[in-house]
Scaffold this motif. Structure first.
Motif, short mmCIF file in Angstrom:
data_model
loop_
_atom_site.label_atom_id
_atom_site.label_comp_id
_atom_site.label_asym_id
_atom_site.label_seq_id
_atom_site.Cartn_x
_atom_site.Cartn_y
_atom_site.Cartn_z
N GLY A 241 39.17 42.17 31.71
CA GLY A 241 38.38 43.42 31.90
C GLY A 241 39.23 44.53 32.11
N GLY A 242 39.03 45.57 31.11
CA GLY A 242 39.93 46.75 31.12
C GLY A 242 40.90 46.52 29.90
N PRO A 243 42.08 47.25 29.88
CA PRO A 243 42.43 48.22 31.12
C PRO A 243 41.46 49.25 30.73
CG PRO A 243 44.18 48.11 29.25
CD PRO A 243 43.03 46.88 29.10
N GLY A 244 41.26 50.32 31.77
CA GLY A 244 40.42 51.27 31.66
C GLY A 244 40.66 52.28 32.78
N ILE A 245 40.03 53.45 32.74
CA ILE A 245 40.36 54.55 33.93
C ILE A 245 39.04 54.78 34.59
CG2 ILE A 245 40.88 56.95 34.11
CD1 ILE A 245 42.79 56.78 31.86
N ARG A 246 38.96 54.61 35.84
CA ARG A 246 37.70 54.93 36.48
C ARG A 246 37.31 56.56 36.53
NH1 ARG A 246 36.03 50.23 37.96
NH2 ARG A 246 37.25 48.80 38.84
N PRO A 247 36.04 56.68 36.04
CA PRO A 247 35.67 58.14 35.89
C PRO A 247 35.48 58.96 37.18
CG PRO A 247 33.68 56.68 35.35
CD PRO A 247 35.07 55.83 35.64
N HIS A 248 35.32 58.12 38.30
CA HIS A 248 35.04 58.98 39.57
C HIS A 248 36.42 59.44 40.23
CE1 HIS A 248 35.59 54.89 40.95
NE2 HIS A 248 35.91 55.31 42.26
N ASN A 249 37.47 58.75 39.75
CA ASN A 249 38.87 59.09 40.32
C ASN A 249 40.12 59.10 39.55
OD1 ASN A 249 39.54 56.45 39.97
ND2 ASN A 249 39.33 56.03 42.35
N GLY A 250 39.92 58.96 38.26
CA GLY A 250 40.96 58.77 37.23
C GLY A 250 41.82 57.77 37.39
N ARG A 251 41.87 56.86 38.20
CA ARG A 251 42.72 55.52 38.43
C ARG A 251 42.44 54.63 37.33
NH1 ARG A 251 43.68 54.52 44.77
NH2 ARG A 251 45.63 54.02 43.98
N SER A 252 43.74 54.16 36.97
CA SER A 252 43.76 53.00 35.93
C SER A 252 43.51 51.86 36.77
CB SER A 252 45.14 53.01 35.41
OG SER A 252 45.58 54.20 34.72
N PHE A 253 42.86 50.55 35.92
CA PHE A 253 42.48 49.32 36.35
C PHE A 253 42.40 48.19 35.17
CE2 PHE A 253 38.32 50.74 34.81
CZ PHE A 253 37.99 49.50 34.19
N PHE A 254 42.60 47.16 35.52
CA PHE A 254 42.57 45.96 34.62
C PHE A 254 42.24 44.82 35.71
CE2 PHE A 254 46.89 45.40 35.39
CZ PHE A 254 47.21 43.95 35.35
N PHE A 255 41.32 43.77 35.11
CA PHE A 255 41.11 42.84 35.75
C PHE A 255 41.77 41.39 34.96
CE2 PHE A 255 37.58 45.36 36.90
CZ PHE A 255 37.24 44.97 38.15
N CYS A 256 42.24 40.56 35.83
CA CYS A 256 42.90 39.07 35.48
C CYS A 256 42.14 38.29 36.42
CB CYS A 256 44.40 39.11 35.10
SG CYS A 256 45.04 39.55 36.67
N LYS A 257 42.59 37.01 36.02
CA LYS A 257 42.55 35.76 37.08
C LYS A 257 43.77 35.23 37.58
CE LYS A 257 37.83 34.82 35.73
NZ LYS A 257 36.73 33.80 35.41
N ASP A 258 43.69 34.98 38.73
CA ASP A 258 45.00 34.07 39.39
C ASP A 258 44.79 32.55 38.64
OD1 ASP A 258 43.29 32.59 41.16
OD2 ASP A 258 44.05 33.69 42.81
N PRO A 259 45.63 31.94 38.84
CA PRO A 259 45.76 30.43 38.42
C PRO A 259 44.66 29.67 38.86
CG PRO A 259 48.12 31.03 39.15
CD PRO A 259 47.26 32.05 39.55
N SER A 260 44.02 29.96 40.23
CA SER A 260 42.94 29.25 40.72
C SER A 260 41.49 29.84 40.20
CB SER A 260 42.82 29.28 42.23
OG SER A 260 43.93 28.64 42.70
N GLY A 261 41.53 30.84 39.24
CA GLY A 261 40.24 31.47 38.77
C GLY A 261 39.75 32.67 39.59
N ASN A 262 40.52 33.03 40.69
CA ASN A 262 40.27 34.27 41.40
C ASN A 262 40.37 35.56 40.83
OD1 ASN A 262 39.47 32.74 44.29
ND2 ASN A 262 41.69 32.33 44.03
N LEU A 263 39.34 36.31 40.83
CA LEU A 263 39.34 37.77 40.05
C LEU A 263 40.25 38.49 40.75
CD1 LEU A 263 38.28 39.02 37.52
CD2 LEU A 263 36.35 39.91 38.70
N ILE A 264 41.29 39.07 39.94
CA ILE A 264 42.00 40.31 40.65
C ILE A 264 42.15 41.54 39.90
CG2 ILE A 264 44.57 40.51 41.18
CD1 ILE A 264 43.51 37.95 42.62
N GLU A 265 42.03 42.67 40.48
CA GLU A 265 41.97 43.93 39.98
C GLU A 265 43.03 44.67 40.19
OE1 GLU A 265 39.64 48.20 40.11
OE2 GLU A 265 38.87 46.61 41.22
#
Length: 116
Positions: free
Chosen positions: A92-116
């Motif tokens: 997911g992403g990368p992108g920029i949050r419209p409400h605060n201008g912060r950058s983000f992206f999503f990936c998964k750790d080796p066990s499949g947990n979602l990390i932003e």
């Protein structure tokens, strides 16, 4: 490494009943309610010590899940590059949050947990 983790920014949990969850986290546990941007799904934000605690109402799926841990780093681009260089897929992403201008992206750790 050209960046460092400065802390956990927020944790997100999926809930079935937002009113019950607000009562539990806000009244029973005494967490302070925070303002939340207008998203297209229900939710609530709380202050949990030095991090934010987010609740969302969503149909829960194991894959993809919306439960996640958001890590704050001091150099977003270096972290993104290091993640890609390690062969970790961006889900997911990368992108920029419209409400605060912060950058983000999503990936998964080796066990499949979602990390932003």
């Amino acid at each position: 490494m050209s960046f460092s983790v400065s802390g956990i920014h927020h944790v997100t949990l999926v809930v079935r009943d937002l009113d019950d969850a607000r009562k539990f986290y806000g009244q029973t546990l005494g967490m302070k309610s925070l303002d939340r941007p207008e998203y297209d799904f229900e939710g609530a934000w709380f202050e949990c010590g030095s991090i934010e605690f987010h609740l969302i109402v969503a149909e829960e799926h194991l894959n993809p899940t919306r439960r996640h841990l958001a890590i704050e780093v001091d150099d977003f681009n270096a972290c993104l590059d290091a993640t890609r260089d390690a062969g970790i897929g961006i889900v997911g992403g990368p992108g920029i949050r419209p409400h605060n201008g912060r950058s983000f992206f999503f990936c998964k750790d080796p066990s499949g947990n979602l990390i932003e």
